[in-house]
Design an enzyme around this catalytic site. Structure first.
Site, PDB file in Angstrom:
ATOM      1  N   ASP A   1      83.439  56.536  34.331  1.00  0.00           N
ATOM      2  CA  ASP A   1      83.976  55.426  33.556  1.00  0.00           C
ATOM      3  C   ASP A   1      82.850  54.496  33.116  1.00  0.00           C
ATOM      4  O   ASP A   1      81.860  54.300  33.826  1.00  0.00           O
ATOM      5  CB  ASP A   1      84.956  54.596  34.393  1.00  0.00           C
TER       6      ASP A   1
ATOM      7  N   ASP B   1      84.838  59.877  30.936  1.00  0.00           N
ATOM      8  CA  ASP B   1      86.084  59.519  31.620  1.00  0.00           C
ATOM      9  C   ASP B   1      86.685  58.307  30.906  1.00  0.00           C
ATOM     10  O   ASP B   1      86.671  58.244  29.682  1.00  0.00           O
ATOM     11  CB  ASP B   1      85.811  59.266  33.102  1.00  0.00           C
TER      12      ASP B   1
ATOM     13  N   ASP C   1      88.828  51.753  33.932  1.00  0.00           N
ATOM     14  CA  ASP C   1      89.877  52.194  34.852  1.00  0.00           C
ATOM     15  C   ASP C   1      89.987  51.212  36.015  1.00  0.00           C
ATOM     16  O   ASP C   1      88.982  50.824  36.622  1.00  0.00           O
ATOM     17  CB  ASP C   1      89.581  53.602  35.369  1.00  0.00           C
TER      18      ASP C   1
ATOM     19  N   ARG D   1      96.151  55.709  26.488  1.00  0.00           N
ATOM     20  CA  ARG D   1      95.906  54.808  27.618  1.00  0.00           C
ATOM     21  C   ARG D   1      95.444  53.435  27.138  1.00  0.00           C
ATOM     22  O   ARG D   1      94.356  52.971  27.443  1.00  0.00           O
ATOM     23  CB  ARG D   1      94.902  55.410  28.610  1.00  0.00           C
TER      24      ARG D   1
END
Length: 324
Positions: free
Chosen positions: A133, A162, A166, A219
């Site tokens: 991330d 990724d 997150d 997302r």
């Protein structure tokens, strides 16, 4: 003819105080300029101070940066220039990381907040974090992620990079404001697994406001178990944007969606649907898939949501690094 008595020191002080008070009222009455940077977070992350007023140290190498952000003492670390990374660097508690100018930050890897509290990340460019991330928030509370530019590319498969941001493992009280998320598949995941209810339930309270998601596939965000407030964001070019799942509660307010297929969904991919309440959004022709509306309609903090009609102009002018 009447003569005016001389102004005494007390009268002059009183007059000066009255003028200052009137000026203060006038300033407070002025509307905030579009994109004007807040000095503290609005939303669930309110009260996050990072390193506060600690003396700043400026770094330009990876080794100096790792040393500067370690530990839990209050610290302000300024990043000058672009620092190449492989993997992620852990950020200690009570830390502010601040990019210098408009183009400082990291490439090739990212930053991780793991089991820490009170961290501010601002004015950073983080690009092309391969296999990880750009920013991971894990088991951490009181976090403010503000005015950063997060990006990769979509020339590789969706798992080459990724997430851009997150937020996992019961992280809590997070505000994500005035950032750009660009050219990526998986934007921002909050709650990493359908099977993590025992840890995540009652946590993952996150506010996203005034962010620009540009050419991000999905997302935006995807939220499990938690409570999310998504307001005044600008979403362009998404397949699926806001995704509430596994009982998550989402309030989706005064956002603008363009060239987006599904603006909000509550019934994809997980065995349990989420909840979403929508108000004041400009869907721009996008569809919604709302299987159930929720109970989260009034956030437990003060905020001022601008109308959707002005969101695109204010966000494109004010979001990202170099705008504070």
């Amino acid at each position: 003819m009447r003569t005016r008595p001389p102004r005494t020191h007390a009268r002059r002080s009183a007059l000066a105080a009255a003028v200052a008070a009137a000026a203060t009222v006038a300033v407070l009455a002025l509307p905030q300029q579009a994109g004007a940077a807040e000095s503290s977070p609005v939303g669930f992350g309110a009260g996050t101070t990072g390193g506060g007023s600690a003396s700043a140290v400026t770094v330009s190498t990876l080794s100096a940066f790792k040393s500067a952000v370690a530990g839990s003492t209050a610290k302000v670390v300024k990043v000058s220039g672009t620092i190449p990374l492989s993997g992620q660097v852990d950020i200690g508690a009570n830390t502010t990381v601040l990019g210098v100018g408009s183009s400082s930050g990291f490439t090739g890897g990212g930053l991780r907040l793991k089991n820490v509290g009170n961290v501010v990340l601002r004015n950073l460019n983080i690009s092309k974090a391969v296999g990880t991330d750009a920013i991971t928030v894990q088991g951490s509370t009181k976090v403010w992620i503000d005015h950063n530019s997060l990006s990769s590319d979509r020339d590789h498969g969706k798992d080459y990079y990724d997430g851009l941001l997150d937020i996992t493992h019961a992280s809590d009280y997070v505000t994500v404001s005035w950032n750009t998320f660009k050219d990526h598949y998986k934007g921002s995941l909050a709650g990493h697994s359908d099977s993590n209810a025992s840890e995540d339930t009652g946590h993952l309270r996150v506010t996203y406001h005034h962010n620009w998601f540009n050419n991000v596939n999905s997302r935006i965000p995807s939220l499990r178990f938690g409570t999310g407030h998504f307001y005044d964001n600008y979403v362009v070019g998404a397949d699926t944007a806001v995704h509430s799942r596994m009982g998550a509660q989402m309030l989706v307010e005064n956002n603008v969606f363009r060239s987006t297929k599904v603006a909000v969904t509550t019934n994809r991919d997980s065995e349990t649907d989420g909840y979403a309440n929508l108000r004041g959004n400009d869907l721009g022709g996008a569809t919604t898939e709302i299987s159930q509306s929720g109970s989260f309609t009034s956030p437990p903090y003060g905020y001022s949501a601008e109308a959707a009609s002005s969101v695109a102009s204010s966000v494109t002018a004010g979001a990202g690094a170099g705008k504070i």
